[in-house]
Each structure stands twice: as structure tokens, then as C-alpha cells.
Design a protein around this motif. Structure first.
Motif, PDB file in Angstrom:
ATOM      1  N   ARG A  62       0.867  -1.237  -0.035  1.00 31.02           N
ATOM      2  CA  ARG A  62      -0.059   0.019  -0.076  1.00 31.02           C
ATOM      3  C   ARG A  62       0.906   1.190  -0.037  1.00 31.02           C
ATOM      4  NH1 ARG A  62      -3.637  -3.254   2.948  1.00 31.02           N
ATOM      5  NH2 ARG A  62      -2.521  -3.110   4.957  1.00 31.02           N
ATOM      6  N   HIS A  63       1.806   1.119   0.676  1.00 30.49           N
ATOM      7  CA  HIS A  63       2.936   2.547   0.754  1.00 30.49           C
ATOM      8  C   HIS A  63       3.542   2.484  -0.645  1.00 30.49           C
ATOM      9  CE1 HIS A  63       6.194   5.121   1.939  1.00 30.49           C
ATOM     10  NE2 HIS A  63       6.977   4.175   1.294  1.00 30.49           N
ATOM     11  N   CYS A  64       3.815   1.593  -1.350  1.00 36.15           N
ATOM     12  CA  CYS A  64       4.462   1.504  -2.766  1.00 36.15           C
ATOM     13  C   CYS A  64       3.271   2.055  -3.670  1.00 36.15           C
ATOM     14  CB  CYS A  64       4.983   0.442  -3.014  1.00 36.15           C
ATOM     15  SG  CYS A  64       6.509  -0.385  -2.242  1.00 36.15           S
ATOM     16  N   GLY A  65       2.187   1.862  -3.524  1.00 32.78           N
ATOM     17  CA  GLY A  65       1.179   2.218  -4.468  1.00 32.78           C
ATOM     18  C   GLY A  65       1.027   3.817  -3.870  1.00 32.78           C
ATOM     19  N   ALA A  66       0.815   4.428  -2.815  1.00 34.87           N
ATOM     20  CA  ALA A  66       0.897   5.786  -2.555  1.00 34.87           C
ATOM     21  C   ALA A  66       1.914   6.551  -3.152  1.00 34.87           C
ATOM     22  CB  ALA A  66       0.564   5.866  -1.132  1.00 34.87           C
ATOM     23  N   ARG A  70       1.847   9.494  -6.119  1.00 38.25           N
ATOM     24  CA  ARG A  70       2.353  10.892  -6.110  1.00 38.25           C
ATOM     25  C   ARG A  70       3.509  11.070  -7.034  1.00 38.25           C
ATOM     26  NH1 ARG A  70       5.938  12.889  -0.788  1.00 38.25           N
ATOM     27  NH2 ARG A  70       6.995  14.602  -1.979  1.00 38.25           N
ATOM     28  N   LEU A  71       4.101  10.058  -7.680  1.00 37.25           N
ATOM     29  CA  LEU A  71       5.323  10.241  -8.476  1.00 37.25           C
ATOM     30  C   LEU A  71       4.666  10.189  -9.941  1.00 37.25           C
ATOM     31  CD1 LEU A  71       8.365   8.228  -7.180  1.00 37.25           C
ATOM     32  CD2 LEU A  71       7.972  10.749  -6.880  1.00 37.25           C
ATOM     33  N   GLY A  72       3.343   9.790 -10.215  1.00 40.55           N
ATOM     34  CA  GLY A  72       3.027   9.389 -11.230  1.00 40.55           C
ATOM     35  C   GLY A  72       3.375   8.294 -12.304  1.00 40.55           C
ATOM     36  N   VAL A  73       3.833   7.306 -11.348  1.00 40.37           N
ATOM     37  CA  VAL A  73       4.717   6.141 -11.909  1.00 40.37           C
ATOM     38  C   VAL A  73       3.856   4.894 -12.007  1.00 40.37           C
ATOM     39  CG1 VAL A  73       6.637   4.525 -11.737  1.00 40.37           C
ATOM     40  CG2 VAL A  73       6.944   7.017 -11.651  1.00 40.37           C
ATOM     41  N   PRO A  74       3.521   4.099 -13.064  1.00 38.86           N
ATOM     42  CA  PRO A  74       2.684   2.935 -12.791  1.00 38.86           C
ATOM     43  C   PRO A  74       3.572   2.111 -11.855  1.00 38.86           C
ATOM     44  CG  PRO A  74       3.302   3.283 -15.040  1.00 38.86           C
ATOM     45  CD  PRO A  74       4.099   4.484 -14.314  1.00 38.86           C
ATOM     46  N   LEU A  75       2.545   1.207 -11.085  1.00 38.56           N
ATOM     47  CA  LEU A  75       3.065   0.095 -10.174  1.00 38.56           C
ATOM     48  C   LEU A  75       2.735  -1.302 -10.801  1.00 38.56           C
ATOM     49  CD1 LEU A  75       4.556  -0.658  -7.515  1.00 38.56           C
ATOM     50  CD2 LEU A  75       2.154  -0.406  -6.392  1.00 38.56           C
ATOM     51  N   VAL A  76       3.649  -2.202 -10.719  1.00 42.67           N
ATOM     52  CA  VAL A  76       3.191  -3.622 -11.050  1.00 42.67           C
ATOM     53  C   VAL A  76       3.850  -4.349  -9.828  1.00 42.67           C
ATOM     54  CG1 VAL A  76       3.844  -5.419 -12.410  1.00 42.67           C
ATOM     55  CG2 VAL A  76       3.592  -3.057 -13.372  1.00 42.67           C
TER      56      VAL A  76
END
Length: 323
Positions: A62-66, A70-76
Motif C-alpha cells: 500500500r505504501h508503494c502504491g501511494a 504521487r510520482l505518477g509512475v505505474p506500479l506492477v
């Protein structure tokens, strides 16, 4: 204080796009992700491996998603089973699981191109810890070379652009930008040798030899260069001895070159590495093999090396019968 970090990012240029950044949520990967996203907007994604080993693993995700939002980077996010078998190292099991997850990236679909480049946040302190671990285990040149700044594995280019950057510089860079990160509780667990090195040895080295990160890294670089030369010699010798190697051709080499080419052959052809004791026994048998009836049958790694005619072969040991 963070000039070394800025220089490292400026010098980094991946060969393929898009670029994945291995993102745990810790300080090092957070700084690397933020810097890469700022330098190459729209060309970077975060790749988070959910190990499932800690109760806080879902909180990490969840922290990584937040942060990525904020950075506007997709998360896989890729979930793995990183539990270790009895007698296995938890750190090694987690590392293997991560690299298996990285291999999955090269086969991504769902409209996303396969990933061919990933950047990891290993820094100068990590490099020194790796070198000290190798020394503590009596490692040879491959271990003393520590981590490479660039390596190819499973169709994936793996980059470590921060290997010359001290951990303190990375945290200073983050603090100046008010970027949050998480501290993995396992990093303070004294059961792990790497953590004891970090907590005890690195501060002592910092006090006794303030430039140790630079000088130790230089030694690791010398070891890596020497290992590259050994690999080139081994490839030439293996071409001369054949694969599997002919025993008489091996005997024409010095013992050191025999050891070098046998290690190379076992790794390249069979993906295994003999222990120091096993290799010494095998070299003794090769030297003693002067008659047609001389038998070689030795335990080497997970299988056996044996003489078949005029050549040395290796095969997997059959599984033990269940009782």
C-alpha cells in the motif's frame, strides 16, 4: 551531501525502454525510482515483489502504491512464495524469488511490452557488505567481485547505478525532497550476518578507514576484472579440451588451469559449482588417471563426476528412494 547520487543518476543510461525500477518502498529504491521518473517521465514503471514473509507485507504494498501515485509512475506488483526450505538461507530464498519474479517481467502481456531493463537500488554500503560476506565465507574471485553494475540475466538487463553512492547520501537526497520511505524491520534483525556487518563492522571501518567504501570497491573491481580474464582463459581451454573435457587434454594443463576450466565447464554445461574440497578431490583423480582402468566417480555439487572412456562426464544424482 547528495552530489554522488546526482552524478550516479546522470551517468546512468539503460539500453532498453521502458525501464523498471525494483521498488521495495525502502529509502534506496524510493530515491532511485523518484530520480529515474523525474529524468525519464512516462518511460519508467515500479516493480514491487510481495514476498509475503512479514505481517507488514500488505502495508509495504500500500505504501508503494501511494508513492507511485504521487510520482505518477505505474506500479506492477508480483507476489511470490519466498519461504525457505529447512537448512536454506532465508536471504538466499528471498533473493531467488525476486529474480524469478524479475524473469516474469520479460514475459509481461495485457497490452504492456515486455521489460528488458530493470534498475536496482543497491548502493556502496550494500557492495561493501557483499564483499565482507564473501570474505567471511572464503569466496573466490566471483564472490570478491561482489555485485556488478550491469549484468544480463534471462533476457533482462539488470542495472545497479548507485553502487558508488553511500547510503547516507541517498537518505540526504530523499530528505531534501520530503519523500517518505519505509524501514524494513528485518533490517535490524541481528540473526542475519549482513545486518551484523551493517550495525557493527561498517561503523568501525568508517572510523578506522574513512575512505573504505572507495578502496574496497576498487578491490572488488580488480577482482571482477581478474575473473573476466579467468573466464576468457577457461573458454579457450574448454574449446581445446572439449566438452565434456578429455582427461589427457586436462592433464596437459597446469593444476590451476584445470581447476579454472572444470569450474567453467560445470557451470556452463550443468549449472553447478563444486565446493573447494570436491574440486581438489577431482583434480587429484584427474592427475592419477594414467591407466585405462582408472575409475573416477566423485560427488560434485548435486551430482557425480565420472570417467567414461577418455572423457570426464557429470550427471545428476538420482533422487533418493522414498521409504
Amino acid at each position: 551531501m547528495s552530489e554522488a547520487f546526482e552524478r550516479a543518476i546522470a551517468a546512468f543510461e539503460p539500453a532498453h525502454w521502458p525501464l523498471a525500477v525494483g521498488f521495495s518502498g525502502g529509502a534506496d529504491s524510493t530515491a532511485l525510482l523518484a530520480a529515474c521518473a523525474a529524468r525519464w517521465p512516462g518511460r519508467v514503471l515500479a516493480f514491487h515483489v510481495h514476498h509475503g514473509l512479514q505481517a507488514a507485507a500488505d502495508d509495504f504494498e500500500r505504501h508503494c502504491g501511494a508513492v507511485c501515485e504521487r510520482l505518477g509512475v505505474p506500479l506492477v506488483v508480483h507476489r511470490v512464495d519466498a519461504r525457505h526450505a529447512p537448512g536454506d538461507s532465508p536471504e538466499d530464498a528471498a533473493r531467488r524469488a525476486r529474480y524469478e519474479a524479475f524473469a516474469v517481467m520479460t514475459r509481461m502481456d495485457a497490452g504492456r511490452p515486455p521489460i528488458q531493463s530493470i534498475a536496482l537500488g543497491h548502493h556502496a554500503d550494500d557492495q561493501i557488505e557483499t564483499l565482507l560476506l564473501a570474505l567471511s565465507r572464503g569466496a573466490g574471485l566471483p564472490g570478491l567481485a561482489a555485485m556488478p553494475a550491469h549484468a544480463a540475466r534471462n533476457a533482462l538487463d539488470i542495472y545497479r547505478p548507485l553502487l558508488t553512492v553511500p547510503a547516507a547520501d541517498i537518505r540526504a537526497w530523499l530528505a531534501a525532497r520530503d519523500l517518505p520511505w519505509i524501514e524494513d524491520p528485518s533490517n535490524s534483525d541481528a540473526r542475519y550476518t549482513r545486518n551484523r556487518i551493517r550495525a557493527v563492522l561498517l561503523p568501525a571501518l568508517d572510523e578506522a578507514f574513512p575512505q573504505f567504501r572507495t578502496t574496497f570497491a576498487r578491490s572488488a573491481g580488480h577482482a571482477a576484472q581478474a575473473q573476466q580474464l579467468l573466464a576468457e582463459f577457461a573458454a579457450q581451454d574448454l574449446e581445446a579440451t572439449g566438452g565434456p573435457p578429455a582427461i589427457k587434454a586436462l592433464q596437459a594443463l597446469s593444476r590451476a588451469r584445470q581447476a579454472n576450466v572444470l569450474r567453467h565447464w560445470l557451470m556452463q554445461a550443468h549449472g553447478c559449482a563444486p565446493s573447494a574440497a570436491q574440486l581438489e578431490q577431482l583434480l587429484d583423480q584427474v592427475r592419477a588417471c594414467t591407466t585405462r582402468g582408472h575409475r573416477i566417480h566423485l560427488k560434485v555439487a548435486g551430482g557425480f563426476a565420472e570417467r567414461r572412456g577418455e572423457r570426464l562426464h557429470w550427471y545428476n544424482a538420482p533422487p533418493s528412494p522414498k521409504t
